[in-house]
Motif scaffolding. Structure first.
Motif, PDB file in Angstrom:
ATOM      1  N   MET A   1       0.973  -1.125   0.139  1.00 26.19           N
ATOM      2  CA  MET A   1       0.054  -0.022   0.027  1.00 26.19           C
ATOM      3  C   MET A   1       0.923   1.151  -0.019  1.00 26.19           C
ATOM      4  O   MET A   1       1.858   1.411   0.766  1.00 26.19           O
ATOM      5  CB  MET A   1      -0.798  -0.128   1.314  1.00 26.19           C
ATOM      6  CG  MET A   1      -1.780   1.143   1.370  1.00 26.19           C
ATOM      7  SD  MET A   1      -2.808   1.388   2.925  1.00 26.19           S
ATOM      8  CE  MET A   1      -3.809  -0.397   2.551  1.00 26.19           C
ATOM      9  N   SER A   2       0.587   2.231  -0.753  1.00 26.20           N
ATOM     10  CA  SER A   2       1.488   3.286  -0.894  1.00 26.20           C
ATOM     11  C   SER A   2       1.262   4.199   0.349  1.00 26.20           C
ATOM     12  O   SER A   2       0.345   4.135   0.991  1.00 26.20           O
ATOM     13  CB  SER A   2       0.931   4.046  -2.183  1.00 26.20           C
ATOM     14  OG  SER A   2      -0.225   4.742  -2.130  1.00 26.20           O
ATOM     15  N   PRO A   3       2.185   5.094   0.762  1.00 32.26           N
ATOM     16  CA  PRO A   3       2.065   5.573   1.845  1.00 32.26           C
ATOM     17  C   PRO A   3       0.916   6.919   1.808  1.00 32.26           C
ATOM     18  O   PRO A   3       0.283   6.988   2.709  1.00 32.26           O
ATOM     19  CB  PRO A   3       3.507   6.691   1.796  1.00 32.26           C
ATOM     20  CG  PRO A   3       4.329   5.848   1.177  1.00 32.26           C
ATOM     21  CD  PRO A   3       3.467   5.028   0.122  1.00 32.26           C
ATOM     22  N   ARG A   4       0.671   7.366   0.694  1.00 35.94           N
ATOM     23  CA  ARG A   4      -0.570   8.331   0.452  1.00 35.94           C
ATOM     24  C   ARG A   4      -1.834   7.425   0.731  1.00 35.94           C
ATOM     25  O   ARG A   4      -2.710   8.124   1.519  1.00 35.94           O
ATOM     26  CB  ARG A   4      -0.510   8.827  -0.806  1.00 35.94           C
ATOM     27  CG  ARG A   4      -1.690   9.872  -1.231  1.00 35.94           C
ATOM     28  CD  ARG A   4      -1.438  10.591  -2.528  1.00 35.94           C
ATOM     29  NE  ARG A   4      -2.750  11.411  -2.933  1.00 35.94           N
ATOM     30  CZ  ARG A   4      -2.826  12.432  -2.312  1.00 35.94           C
ATOM     31  NH1 ARG A   4      -2.282  12.925  -1.232  1.00 35.94           N
ATOM     32  NH2 ARG A   4      -4.116  13.204  -2.565  1.00 35.94           N
ATOM     33  N   LYS A   5      -2.059   6.394   0.262  1.00 39.96           N
ATOM     34  CA  LYS A   5      -3.242   5.520   0.513  1.00 39.96           C
ATOM     35  C   LYS A   5      -3.255   5.162   1.987  1.00 39.96           C
ATOM     36  O   LYS A   5      -4.455   5.220   2.602  1.00 39.96           O
ATOM     37  CB  LYS A   5      -3.309   4.069  -0.388  1.00 39.96           C
ATOM     38  CG  LYS A   5      -4.435   3.486  -0.315  1.00 39.96           C
ATOM     39  CD  LYS A   5      -5.088   3.003  -1.560  1.00 39.96           C
ATOM     40  CE  LYS A   5      -6.198   2.156  -1.661  1.00 39.96           C
ATOM     41  NZ  LYS A   5      -7.277   2.986  -1.796  1.00 39.96           N
ATOM     42  N   SER A   6      -2.103   4.916   2.639  1.00 40.29           N
ATOM     43  CA  SER A   6      -2.116   4.469   4.078  1.00 40.29           C
ATOM     44  C   SER A   6      -2.446   5.724   4.824  1.00 40.29           C
ATOM     45  O   SER A   6      -3.076   5.393   6.112  1.00 40.29           O
ATOM     46  CB  SER A   6      -0.672   4.083   4.307  1.00 40.29           C
ATOM     47  OG  SER A   6      -0.712   3.685   5.877  1.00 40.29           O
ATOM     48  N   THR A   7      -1.995   6.928   4.539  1.00 37.28           N
ATOM     49  CA  THR A   7      -2.203   8.224   5.221  1.00 37.28           C
ATOM     50  C   THR A   7      -3.854   8.415   5.165  1.00 37.28           C
ATOM     51  O   THR A   7      -4.569   8.382   6.021  1.00 37.28           O
ATOM     52  CB  THR A   7      -1.515   9.189   4.793  1.00 37.28           C
ATOM     53  OG1 THR A   7       0.019   9.104   4.813  1.00 37.28           O
ATOM     54  CG2 THR A   7      -1.928  10.533   5.477  1.00 37.28           C
ATOM     55  N   ARG A   8      -4.474   8.276   3.996  1.00 34.18           N
ATOM     56  CA  ARG A   8      -5.709   8.374   3.822  1.00 34.18           C
ATOM     57  C   ARG A   8      -6.290   7.483   4.686  1.00 34.18           C
ATOM     58  O   ARG A   8      -7.339   7.834   5.212  1.00 34.18           O
ATOM     59  CB  ARG A   8      -6.123   8.427   2.238  1.00 34.18           C
ATOM     60  CG  ARG A   8      -7.316   8.459   2.020  1.00 34.18           C
ATOM     61  CD  ARG A   8      -7.845   8.452   0.568  1.00 34.18           C
ATOM     62  NE  ARG A   8      -9.114   8.290   0.210  1.00 34.18           N
ATOM     63  CZ  ARG A   8     -10.066   9.575   0.040  1.00 34.18           C
ATOM     64  NH1 ARG A   8      -9.468  10.534   0.246  1.00 34.18           N
ATOM     65  NH2 ARG A   8     -11.057   9.465  -0.229  1.00 34.18           N
ATOM     66  N   ASN A   9      -6.119   6.271   4.503  1.00 33.59           N
ATOM     67  CA  ASN A   9      -6.728   5.108   5.409  1.00 33.59           C
ATOM     68  C   ASN A   9      -6.976   5.572   6.908  1.00 33.59           C
ATOM     69  O   ASN A   9      -7.836   5.414   7.557  1.00 33.59           O
ATOM     70  CB  ASN A   9      -6.490   3.816   5.055  1.00 33.59           C
ATOM     71  CG  ASN A   9      -6.913   3.325   3.678  1.00 33.59           C
ATOM     72  OD1 ASN A   9      -7.432   3.939   2.839  1.00 33.59           O
ATOM     73  ND2 ASN A   9      -6.244   2.345   3.069  1.00 33.59           N
ATOM     74  N   GLN A  10      -5.692   5.867   7.166  1.00 36.56           N
ATOM     75  CA  GLN A  10      -5.621   6.309   8.763  1.00 36.56           C
ATOM     76  C   GLN A  10      -6.410   7.631   9.285  1.00 36.56           C
ATOM     77  O   GLN A  10      -7.076   7.760  10.501  1.00 36.56           O
ATOM     78  CB  GLN A  10      -3.952   6.569   9.021  1.00 36.56           C
ATOM     79  CG  GLN A  10      -3.904   6.978  10.590  1.00 36.56           C
ATOM     80  CD  GLN A  10      -4.282   5.879  11.617  1.00 36.56           C
ATOM     81  OE1 GLN A  10      -4.056   4.946  11.391  1.00 36.56           O
ATOM     82  NE2 GLN A  10      -4.925   6.443  12.561  1.00 36.56           N
ATOM     83  N   HIS A  46      -6.171  15.426   1.205  1.00 38.92           N
ATOM     84  CA  HIS A  46      -6.674  14.047   0.963  1.00 38.92           C
ATOM     85  C   HIS A  46      -8.157  14.468   0.907  1.00 38.92           C
ATOM     86  O   HIS A  46      -8.918  13.708   0.245  1.00 38.92           O
ATOM     87  CB  HIS A  46      -6.425  13.064   2.165  1.00 38.92           C
ATOM     88  CG  HIS A  46      -5.260  12.428   2.017  1.00 38.92           C
ATOM     89  ND1 HIS A  46      -4.926  11.420   1.329  1.00 38.92           N
ATOM     90  CD2 HIS A  46      -4.076  13.005   2.777  1.00 38.92           C
ATOM     91  CE1 HIS A  46      -3.544  11.041   1.455  1.00 38.92           C
ATOM     92  NE2 HIS A  46      -3.093  11.982   2.334  1.00 38.92           N
ATOM     93  N   HIS A  60     -17.287   4.487   5.053  1.00 40.66           N
ATOM     94  CA  HIS A  60     -16.469   3.451   5.482  1.00 40.66           C
ATOM     95  C   HIS A  60     -17.019   2.672   6.619  1.00 40.66           C
ATOM     96  O   HIS A  60     -17.130   1.466   6.554  1.00 40.66           O
ATOM     97  CB  HIS A  60     -15.236   3.921   6.251  1.00 40.66           C
ATOM     98  CG  HIS A  60     -14.115   3.076   6.428  1.00 40.66           C
ATOM     99  ND1 HIS A  60     -13.969   2.807   8.010  1.00 40.66           N
ATOM    100  CD2 HIS A  60     -13.458   2.356   5.954  1.00 40.66           C
ATOM    101  CE1 HIS A  60     -13.090   1.889   7.917  1.00 40.66           C
ATOM    102  NE2 HIS A  60     -12.757   1.586   6.942  1.00 40.66           N
TER     103      HIS A  60
END
Length: 191
Positions: A1-10, A46, A60
């Motif tokens: 998972m890309s850092p950008r996607k991980s940040t968004r998910n967090q 984001h 979500h």
């Protein structure tokens, strides 16, 4: 998972928790950023704004609840038992994730503008649940499945109202009372 996607998910996970526990109106973007461990500019990188973030968090929450309910219903073999099984799932949901009632009704109470993304997410959730209940009632052979589904949704929303007013300790009794009323409605409408 890309850092950008991980940040968004967090951000989504943190927003879901903090908005549910504290309320959307009472929670600033700064608080969400702090809970997610990111800066405020990262939030805005984001999401266009707080409403978009809150709506995404609600969607979500919906995705998680819908998957959980689908799994729950998959364990019920008889189609005639599935509408009532929604209430056993609801009891479970309130025990595990419902200390403040329904996140969607809470969000609706805080959102005045019907065009707000939060309001759209709430309406989508309630339409989905009504459609699901209609399908379950039809599959169970219930007469007037749309009417029965609407009545069941009123009972479900009533449970949420009771929890908001009386606190999480009222959930078990409210769900039990609603399930008993649902049983009467379903028995009266079975063809």
């Amino acid at each position: 998972m890309s850092p950008r996607k991980s940040t968004r998910n967090q951000l989504i996970a943190s927003a879901e928790e903090v908005f549910y526990s504290r309320g959307i109106g009472a929670t600033s973007v700064d608080v969400v950023a702090q809970e997610a461990g990111v800066s405020k500019p990262t939030v805005y990188a984001h999401f266009a704004g707080k409403s978009e973030l809150a709506a995404t968090a609600l969607r979500h929450r919906h995705d998680q609840a819908a998957a959980e309910l689908a799994d729950w219903l998959a364990g019920v073999e008889e189609p005639g038992d599935r509408p009532q099984a929604v209430f056993s799932w609801l009891a479970h949901r309130y025990r595990t994730k419902g200390r403040r009632g329904c996140a969607f009704l809470n969000a609706a109470a805080e959102t005045v503008d019907p065009e707000d993304p939060v309001h759209h997410a709430v309406r989508a959730e309630k339409r989905w649940l009504l459609d699901l209940l209609t399908t379950l009632c039809a599959e169970a052979g219930t007469a007037a499945p749309e009417l029965r589904a609407s009545q069941l949704l009123l009972l479900i929303d009533g449970v949420a109202g009771r929890v908001v007013v009386e606190g999480p300790q009222a959930a078990a009794r409210a769900v039990s009372d609603a399930a008993a009323a649902a049983a009467v409605l379903l028995a009266a409408g079975t063809s």
